[in-house]
Structure formats: C-alpha cells, structure tokens
Scaffold this motif. Structure first.
Motif, PDB file in Angstrom:
ATOM      1  N   GLY A 179       4.955 -20.581  43.185  1.00 49.01           N
ATOM      2  CA  GLY A 179       3.840 -20.283  44.072  1.00 49.01           C
ATOM      3  C   GLY A 179       4.135 -20.627  45.520  1.00 49.01           C
ATOM      4  O   GLY A 179       5.277 -20.485  45.982  1.00 49.01           O
ATOM      5  N   LEU A 180       3.124 -21.108  46.229  1.00 49.50           N
ATOM      6  CA  LEU A 180       3.266 -21.401  47.654  1.00 49.50           C
ATOM      7  C   LEU A 180       3.709 -22.837  47.864  1.00 49.50           C
ATOM      8  O   LEU A 180       3.257 -23.742  47.165  1.00 49.50           O
ATOM      9  CB  LEU A 180       1.917 -21.196  48.355  1.00 49.50           C
ATOM     10  N   SER A 181       4.569 -23.022  48.866  1.00 53.06           N
ATOM     11  CA  SER A 181       4.963 -24.388  49.212  1.00 53.06           C
ATOM     12  C   SER A 181       5.034 -24.555  50.722  1.00 53.06           C
ATOM     13  O   SER A 181       5.176 -23.595  51.462  1.00 53.06           O
ATOM     14  CB  SER A 181       6.315 -24.733  48.562  1.00 53.06           C
ATOM     15  N   ALA A 182       4.902 -25.815  51.146  1.00 50.52           N
ATOM     16  CA  ALA A 182       4.867 -26.117  52.577  1.00 50.52           C
ATOM     17  C   ALA A 182       5.725 -27.328  52.870  1.00 50.52           C
ATOM     18  O   ALA A 182       6.095 -28.074  51.958  1.00 50.52           O
ATOM     19  CB  ALA A 182       3.436 -26.372  53.019  1.00 50.52           C
ATOM     20  N   ASN A 183       6.019 -27.511  54.168  1.00 52.95           N
ATOM     21  CA  ASN A 183       6.823 -28.657  54.565  1.00 52.95           C
ATOM     22  C   ASN A 183       5.992 -29.908  54.777  1.00 52.95           C
ATOM     23  O   ASN A 183       6.532 -30.991  54.945  1.00 52.95           O
ATOM     24  CB  ASN A 183       7.594 -28.337  55.854  1.00 52.95           C
ATOM     25  N   SER A 184       4.688 -29.746  54.825  1.00 51.15           N
ATOM     26  CA  SER A 184       3.856 -30.925  55.028  1.00 51.15           C
ATOM     27  C   SER A 184       2.511 -30.775  54.343  1.00 51.15           C
ATOM     28  O   SER A 184       1.970 -29.678  54.212  1.00 51.15           O
ATOM     29  CB  SER A 184       3.657 -31.181  56.520  1.00 51.15           C
ATOM     30  N   GLU A 185       2.014 -31.898  53.919  1.00 56.35           N
ATOM     31  CA  GLU A 185       0.735 -31.971  53.240  1.00 56.35           C
ATOM     32  C   GLU A 185      -0.389 -31.456  54.149  1.00 56.35           C
ATOM     33  O   GLU A 185      -1.266 -30.716  53.722  1.00 56.35           O
ATOM     34  CB  GLU A 185       0.487 -33.434  52.891  1.00 56.35           C
ATOM     35  N   GLU A 187      -0.336 -29.299  56.594  1.00 57.77           N
ATOM     36  CA  GLU A 187      -0.390 -27.853  56.764  1.00 57.77           C
ATOM     37  C   GLU A 187      -0.888 -27.162  55.493  1.00 57.77           C
ATOM     38  O   GLU A 187      -1.634 -26.193  55.557  1.00 57.77           O
ATOM     39  CB  GLU A 187       0.991 -27.318  57.166  1.00 57.77           C
ATOM     40  N   ALA A 188      -0.480 -27.698  54.374  1.00 56.22           N
ATOM     41  CA  ALA A 188      -0.912 -27.122  53.099  1.00 56.22           C
ATOM     42  C   ALA A 188      -2.428 -27.218  52.960  1.00 56.22           C
ATOM     43  O   ALA A 188      -3.100 -26.261  52.538  1.00 56.22           O
ATOM     44  CB  ALA A 188      -0.227 -27.853  51.953  1.00 56.22           C
ATOM     45  N   GLU A 189      -2.969 -28.352  53.347  1.00 56.65           N
ATOM     46  CA  GLU A 189      -4.407 -28.548  53.239  1.00 56.65           C
ATOM     47  C   GLU A 189      -5.157 -27.547  54.117  1.00 56.65           C
ATOM     48  O   GLU A 189      -6.164 -26.959  53.714  1.00 56.65           O
ATOM     49  CB  GLU A 189      -4.762 -29.983  53.626  1.00 56.65           C
ATOM     50  N   MET A 190      -4.650 -27.375  55.348  1.00 53.07           N
ATOM     51  CA  MET A 190      -5.274 -26.429  56.275  1.00 53.07           C
ATOM     52  C   MET A 190      -5.228 -25.009  55.708  1.00 53.07           C
ATOM     53  O   MET A 190      -6.200 -24.265  55.755  1.00 53.07           O
ATOM     54  CB  MET A 190      -4.484 -26.461  57.580  1.00 53.07           C
ATOM     55  N   THR A 191      -4.060 -24.653  55.192  1.00 52.37           N
ATOM     56  CA  THR A 191      -3.879 -23.320  54.625  1.00 52.37           C
ATOM     57  C   THR A 191      -4.904 -23.059  53.528  1.00 52.37           C
ATOM     58  O   THR A 191      -5.560 -22.011  53.512  1.00 52.37           O
ATOM     59  CB  THR A 191      -2.452 -23.198  54.033  1.00 52.37           C
ATOM     60  N   MET A 192      -5.049 -24.019  52.623  1.00 50.18           N
ATOM     61  CA  MET A 192      -5.977 -23.835  51.506  1.00 50.18           C
ATOM     62  C   MET A 192      -7.425 -23.759  51.984  1.00 50.18           C
ATOM     63  O   MET A 192      -8.220 -22.968  51.470  1.00 50.18           O
ATOM     64  CB  MET A 192      -5.809 -24.975  50.495  1.00 50.18           C
ATOM     65  N   THR A 193      -7.746 -24.573  52.967  1.00 47.94           N
ATOM     66  CA  THR A 193      -9.118 -24.557  53.484  1.00 47.94           C
ATOM     67  C   THR A 193      -9.443 -23.190  54.076  1.00 47.94           C
ATOM     68  O   THR A 193     -10.512 -22.621  53.835  1.00 47.94           O
ATOM     69  CB  THR A 193      -9.292 -25.643  54.558  1.00 47.94           C
ATOM     70  N   MET A 194      -8.516 -22.666  54.862  1.00 48.73           N
ATOM     71  CA  MET A 194      -8.739 -21.348  55.456  1.00 48.73           C
ATOM     72  C   MET A 194      -8.847 -20.284  54.360  1.00 48.73           C
ATOM     73  O   MET A 194      -9.738 -19.439  54.377  1.00 48.73           O
ATOM     74  CB  MET A 194      -7.609 -21.005  56.432  1.00 48.73           C
ATOM     75  N   ALA A 195      -7.931 -20.350  53.414  1.00 47.22           N
ATOM     76  CA  ALA A 195      -7.926 -19.357  52.336  1.00 47.22           C
ATOM     77  C   ALA A 195      -9.230 -19.402  51.539  1.00 47.22           C
ATOM     78  O   ALA A 195      -9.797 -18.361  51.191  1.00 47.22           O
ATOM     79  CB  ALA A 195      -6.735 -19.596  51.417  1.00 47.22           C
ATOM     80  N   ASN A 196      -9.721 -20.595  51.289  1.00 42.00           N
ATOM     81  CA  ASN A 196     -10.937 -20.736  50.483  1.00 42.00           C
ATOM     82  C   ASN A 196     -12.190 -20.250  51.197  1.00 42.00           C
ATOM     83  O   ASN A 196     -13.210 -20.009  50.556  1.00 42.00           O
ATOM     84  CB  ASN A 196     -11.124 -22.188  50.075  1.00 42.00           C
ATOM     85  N   ASN A 197     -12.137 -20.163  52.508  1.00 42.32           N
ATOM     86  CA  ASN A 197     -13.326 -19.783  53.256  1.00 42.32           C
ATOM     87  C   ASN A 197     -13.235 -18.397  53.890  1.00 42.32           C
ATOM     88  O   ASN A 197     -14.052 -18.029  54.710  1.00 42.32           O
ATOM     89  CB  ASN A 197     -13.630 -20.835  54.323  1.00 42.32           C
TER      90      ASN A 197
END
Lengths: 249, 249
Positions: A179-185, A187-197
């Motif tokens: 699946g998706l991976s990131a270099n930092s926690e 950035e991953a959190e931000m990505t998911m928040t945006m995706a979820n909304n």
DNA sequence: TTACATTTGTTCAAAAATAATCATAAATAA
DNA sequence: TTATTTATGATTATTTTTGAACAAATGTAA
C-alpha cells in the motif's frame, strides 16, 4: 524587453537559483551579454543582488528560501507533468486540499487564476497563492520549520473541520502489496486526514515511486482510487494498478 | 476616443499584462504613439503606473509580495523604538501572542534567537520567525490577503485554545474617554481574543495615536494595563494615563 | 610564478524612444 | 457666428538605450 522587465526577470531567476551567470541570463532573457552586465551592475548598486565575476548571486543567498523549488531534482520534469495534469482535474468553485509535498506545490502556478478554495498546511503553497484568485485556508498549529508546514494534532483537527471535493497529496512510496508508505509519521497523518475529508483523493506519485516501500506504511492499496503519475511509467506496472481498480491519470 | 477612455483601456491592459509598450498600446487603442506617450506621462504623474523606456509597467509590478515594511512610514523610528522595548519585556520560555500589525512585526528581529513560543495570525511574522530559534504556532483559518493574516471565527477559535504569558497587540487609536479603537472589526476581534487569553497584554501604540478614536471602539480603557509607546509622548498625556492606573513603557 | 582564457570597463556608433516645437483639427466660449 | 482654448498629429532635435570593439583586469590552470 526594457530594463524594468529584465530586472524583474533577473531577480526572479536569482530567487529561484541563488546564482546566475551573464551568458545564461542573456540567452534566457534574449538580450546581449553587455546589456546583462550593465543591468547587473545597476542592480548591484541598488543593493538588490551581489555581483560576481561572470554573473551575480542572490543577496541573501545564505538565508533559506521560501519557495522550495529544487532545481537539481532529478524528477523535475516528471513532477511538472504530474502537477499540470493534476491541476486540470480541478473544476471552478471546488474546495481542494493540498498537502506539503514538492509535487503538490508545483500545482500552484496552474491554479492562480482559478476560482477555487484551497485548504493547505503548506507554507509555500500559502505564499504562492496568497496574491491570486484563490481563497486560501491555512491549517493552523505548530509549524514544522523543516517541512515548512503545519503539523500535529491541532493542524489535523483543523483540516478535519473542512470537507473538500478533492485532495491532492504526495506519497513517498506505493506498492500493491504494502500500500502507501511515507518517510515520516507526520506526513502520513496529514495525508490520511486530507484523504478522509475529501470526496476524491488523488495521489501524486512519479513513476520512480511505484513498487517501493518507505519508512512507514500507513494505508492499504484498496484505499487508493486515483493516482496521477508521469508518462515514464511502464505499461506492465500501469496494468497491475488498473487491475486492482485504480484509475491512473 | 478621449483621454478618459484611453486611460481606462491603458490601465486595463496593464492590469492584465503587467507591462505594455507604446507601439502596442497605440495600435490596440487606435491612436498615435505620441498620444500614448502623453497619456502614459500623465498617468505616471497621477501615480497610476510607472513609466519605462518604450512603455509602462504596472505600479506594483516588482513590489515584493510579502514583508510589508513600509519604508515611507513616517513613524518608522517610533515603531522601531516601541518594538525593541516590547521585545525586552519577554523572558525565556514564555509563550507569546503576536498580532498582525506592522509595529508588532518589527519585534521579530529582536526575537529570533530567543527560546520562546510565538502564537500568531500574521504571515509576515510566521515567515520572519520560521528559521529561527522561536517555535512558531500559526492560527489557521481563512487567509485575508490584504492583511496578510488569518482572520475569522476559525482563527479566533484556534487562538483561544492557547494560553500565553504575554500578548503584544497594536491598536489604531486609544483615548481615556473612548478606550481602544481599531480600523476594522477583524483586527479588533483578534486583539480581544489575544488579550483575553494572555496573562498580560501590552498594547503597542505610537505617540501619535493617543487620544484618537478610529472606526470601531471595541474596549474600555479600564481593560488596558500596559502600553508600550515611544519617547515623543508628552508628559501631560503620559500622566493622564498613569492616573487611570496604566503602566507606560 | 607564467601563460591563457574569460570577464570587465571604456569608448564609440547605431538604433530606439522621447521631448520640444509647430501645425492642424476639434471642442468650447464669447 | 467668430475667437479661443484644447487635443492630437507630424517633424525634428535630443536623450537614452543598446550592441560592438578592444584594451585592461581578473581568474584559472599548468
């Protein structure tokens, strides 16, 4: 092309590249080297740049730049292609999430005259769109100086209050298996928040990142519906992603 | 086609294109080059555009987009004095509110190496302190491009979540009889939010603003405990404020 | 260091743009 | 109506800008 226009262009080039030489400036601007030299001397007298032999350097080049255009980026062309394609997916009147990645940042120049609302946690995006048609909404909270963006629980919470038609987010790695991976926690959190909304999420991902796994895996491939990538992606890889139901732009 | 019509057209073209040359304007507008030149000179005298050799450029063509240091500010010296004095009131480890006024912005250069946390809604403050020792927290929300700051209910709410030792806020007018006044509702709201969430509030106010009342009165004088001002303030005025229990720095 | 190439400053000439002057046409006032 | 002012266009002289040539200065490599 008069002095004022050349001045503008010279300072623009210098802002992006830290330094420039006379020959490059002359060909870039379309005038003779002697004219560029005169311009540089004038601008140096005005304290707007520092003259060097053969060119000039930005006056405060030791100060970090705001816009993080990495000219040495090997994937610059691919990123530009992706940014342009992604921008074309946006319609007038929409609310858009933009994250703090460098590919996403490149979308700004295609958005300036669009009647849209942008919600972002990226300082470069904020600055780029500040004096444009776009209504900017910045996710507040603690500022991460390294990433030039707001991160953390408050920023996340802020974002979650808004609903967007589309989110455009970068990913550091993507693979069918992991699946998706990131270099930092963060950035991953931000990505998911945006995706979820957002109703639709477009993952911006140049072809070199396909089938790679980075530091933190944060989401299964099944949550990905749309990817914007460049033309260098191989047909085989492309087909694999289409087979699992993903649209590639 | 009279001057008024040409003026309108010239400014329109300039707004769209940043710059224009005499020959193009002449053919576009359908008049002679000499007439265009005369028009451009007139408009330049009126401060509506900037004349160049061969044409004209928009007035704010190469104005830096951020950093609102008004070099022509008549009170620059006073503001600098105030900013410096205010900065000295801050102790290491404190959490500070900074609003989006120009005097407050000048405090930044005295704060860069301090170990403090700054909560602000001002974009220039954010940028100035981004690469410094200071930990910045930006109040998110809709961005007001004119004021280069976040304003509105979300920004206000964001700020209210934080508690600071000290708030430094500008005021547009202050008088014993009418209290504090501001030029805009937005700024007044921000000021009050910061003041309400800080243990101590310092109002930054150059001597010319004493005993003046602006557009909107938003607070009584009794809520003011500390004012930072410049040395040009008269002894009589100073005494009046001391008499109502205000400390002047 | 010397030898070499590059960059720069200076001078000059050509080209472009402007200001100044005058003449004409249009608008306004008497 | 005529006289007067104003706006525009044409012509010419002047200024500004630009580019080329070449000597002097600077940087680079052996």
């Amino acid at each position: 092309m008069n002095f004022q226009l050349r001045k503008h262009k010279i300072l623009e080039i210098l802002a992006a590249n830290d330094s420039a030489d006379v020959a490059d400036l002359a060909s870039e601007i379309g005038t003779s080297e002697i004219t560029i030299r005169r311009d540089l001397n004038t601008l140096a007298n005005q304290g707007l740049l520092t003259r060097t032999h053969g060119g000039a350097i930005r006056n405060d080049f030791d100060k970090p730049k705001i816009a993080f255009f990495d000219k040495n980026d090997v994937n610059a062309d691919a990123k530009e292609e992706i940014a342009q394609k992604a921008s074309e997916l946006i319609k007038a009147g929409e609310v858009i999430f933009l994250d703090c990645g460098s590919t996403v940042f490149r979308m700004c120049k295609y958005l300036k005259n669009r009647k849209i609302k942008v919600v972002t946690n990226s300082i470069p995006v904020l600055l780029e769109l500040l004096n444009s048609e776009v209504q900017v909404n910045f996710a507040g909270g603690e500022i991460d100086a390294l990433r030039q963006a707001a991160h953390g629980p408050i920023a996340t919470e802020h974002l979650a209050r808004y609903k967007a038609e589309k989110a455009f987010v970068g990913v550091d790695g993507i693979s069918i298996a992991n699946g998706l991976s990131a270099n930092s926690e963060k950035e991953a959190e931000m990505t998911m928040t945006m995706a979820n909304n957002a109703k639709e999420t477009y993952f911006l991902c140049d072809s070199s990142k396909f089938e790679t796994v980075k530091y933190l895996s944060f989401s299964k491939i099944s949550s990905v519906k749309n990817i914007v990538t460049d033309k260098k992606i191989s047909i085989e890889v492309k087909q694999k992603y289409i087979d699992v139901g993903i649209s590639l732009f």
